[in-house]
Write an enzyme that holds these catalytic residues in place. Structure first.
Site, short mmCIF file in Angstrom:
data_model
loop_
_atom_site.label_atom_id
_atom_site.label_comp_id
_atom_site.label_asym_id
_atom_site.label_seq_id
_atom_site.Cartn_x
_atom_site.Cartn_y
_atom_site.Cartn_z
N GLY A 1 -5.00 8.24 6.06
CA GLY A 1 -3.90 9.20 6.12
C GLY A 1 -4.03 10.31 5.10
N ASP B 1 -16.16 6.65 5.49
CA ASP B 1 -15.09 5.77 5.94
C ASP B 1 -15.71 4.68 6.82
OD1 ASP B 1 -11.72 6.35 6.18
OD2 ASP B 1 -12.60 4.74 7.35
N GLY C 1 -9.71 2.15 0.80
CA GLY C 1 -9.12 0.86 0.47
C GLY C 1 -7.96 0.53 1.39
N SER D 1 -4.16 0.20 2.06
CA SER D 1 -3.08 1.02 1.50
C SER D 1 -1.72 0.35 1.53
CB SER D 1 -3.00 2.35 2.24
OG SER D 1 -2.70 2.14 3.61
N TYR E 1 -1.18 -5.57 -3.79
CA TYR E 1 -1.66 -4.19 -3.65
C TYR E 1 -1.47 -3.44 -4.96
CZ TYR E 1 -1.52 0.76 -2.39
OH TYR E 1 -1.72 2.11 -2.37
N ARG F 1 14.71 7.81 -0.02
CA ARG F 1 13.87 7.49 -1.18
C ARG F 1 12.71 8.47 -1.32
NH1 ARG F 1 9.21 4.74 -2.08
NH2 ARG F 1 8.94 4.00 -4.24
#
Length: 277
Positions: free
Chosen positions: A17, A37, A78, A80, A145, A183
């Site tokens: 993303g 990737d 990685g 996410s 994470y 948020r």
């Protein structure tokens, strides 16, 4: 936007993303983007000079080859979200070690690490001084994470102190085209500001290890902008432009409940090791 002298930049996780958002914004004349990737990135668009690598950050041989001739690395690769510990350990923690060892062996001078607010997820709004929560505040991870991001920062510090690599760990809030809930009005980093921050990380003149917040200049922000400004990051966007769209006629009394008051939001109540969609 600060101009960088970097010529070849390796971006891991280039098809994720954030990677997709940054790719067109980091393309410029005289720069090669080496895109890595596990899912092969798209071919070059108009105005891009790219090299495509389909590989995992856990593949030591592939990473050594990918780092050859590179001036800087932006490590976005990685998992996410929260995931089982074995996956987090392999991809996020050991994958970062593989990237940094390959960078060291190839003589790469500069690395930017995509850390996260989840490295410090259990800080509450009330923990922040008047001028905002510092970017280098001690870890309080909210998930496995989050622990992986703490480990990432630790590895970055180690490879700076031992080998002199310039390392910036960016504690990213929420990098999307626009905020999507209340948020995120506090945590948002616009894609354009994300690119401004990465350019500042690539161009900062003095080698070091540092942590900065990856956020825009949001009206509702409670995280300090000082560390980013010290390296030339001057964000221009503000999530407040989307507040009316998100809030409508709702009464807005500021952050409500743990999900909005804690730096890690809902991650602070996510079951440890649970796959997230």
């Amino acid at each position: 936007m600060t101009e960088s002298k970097v010529e070849t930049v390796l971006i891991t996780g280039a098809n994720g993303g954030v990677g997709r958002l940054m790719r067109p914004r980091l393309a410029r004349e005289g720069r090669i983007l080496r895109l890595l990737d596990v899912v092969r990135p798209d071919p070059a668009a108009e105005g891009e000079a790219v090299e495509l690598i389909e590989a995992s950050v856990t593949d030591e041989a592939a990473m050594r080859e990918a780092c050859a001739g590179v001036d800087a690395i932006i490590h976005l690769g990685g998992i996410s979200v929260e995931a089982p510990w074995s996956d987090i350990l392999s991809v996020n923690i050991d994958g970062t070690r593989v990237v940094l060892e390959a960078a060291r062996d190839a003589g790469v001078a500069r690395v930017v690490l995509a850390s996260s607010n989840h490295a410090v997820g259990f800080y509450d709004l009330d923990d922040a001084p008047a001028d905002g929560l510092p970017a280098d505040v001690l870890p309080r991870p909210d998930t496995y994470y989050g622990v992986s991001k703490v480990a990432m920062e630790g590895l970055g510090s180690l490879f700076h102190d031992r080998y002199g690599i310039d390392v910036t760990a960016v504690r990213i809030g929420s990098c999307f085209e626009k905020p999507w809930d209340r948020r995120s009005l506090w945590t948002w980093m616009s894609p354009d500001d994300g690119a401004r921050l990465l350019e500042a990380c690539l161009a900062t003149p003095e080698p070091g290890f540092r942590m900065v917040w990856g956020i825009s200049r949001n009206t509702r922000n409670w995280w300090s902008m000082e560390a980013g400004e010290a390296i030339g990051y001057h964000p221009q966007d503000d999530s407040e432009a989307f507040a009316a769209e998100l809030l409508g006629d709702a009464v807005d009394d500021g952050p409500q409940g743990p999900e909005e008051r804690l730096a890690g939001g809902k991650f602070c109540s996510t079951p440890l090791g649970e796959h997230q969609k």
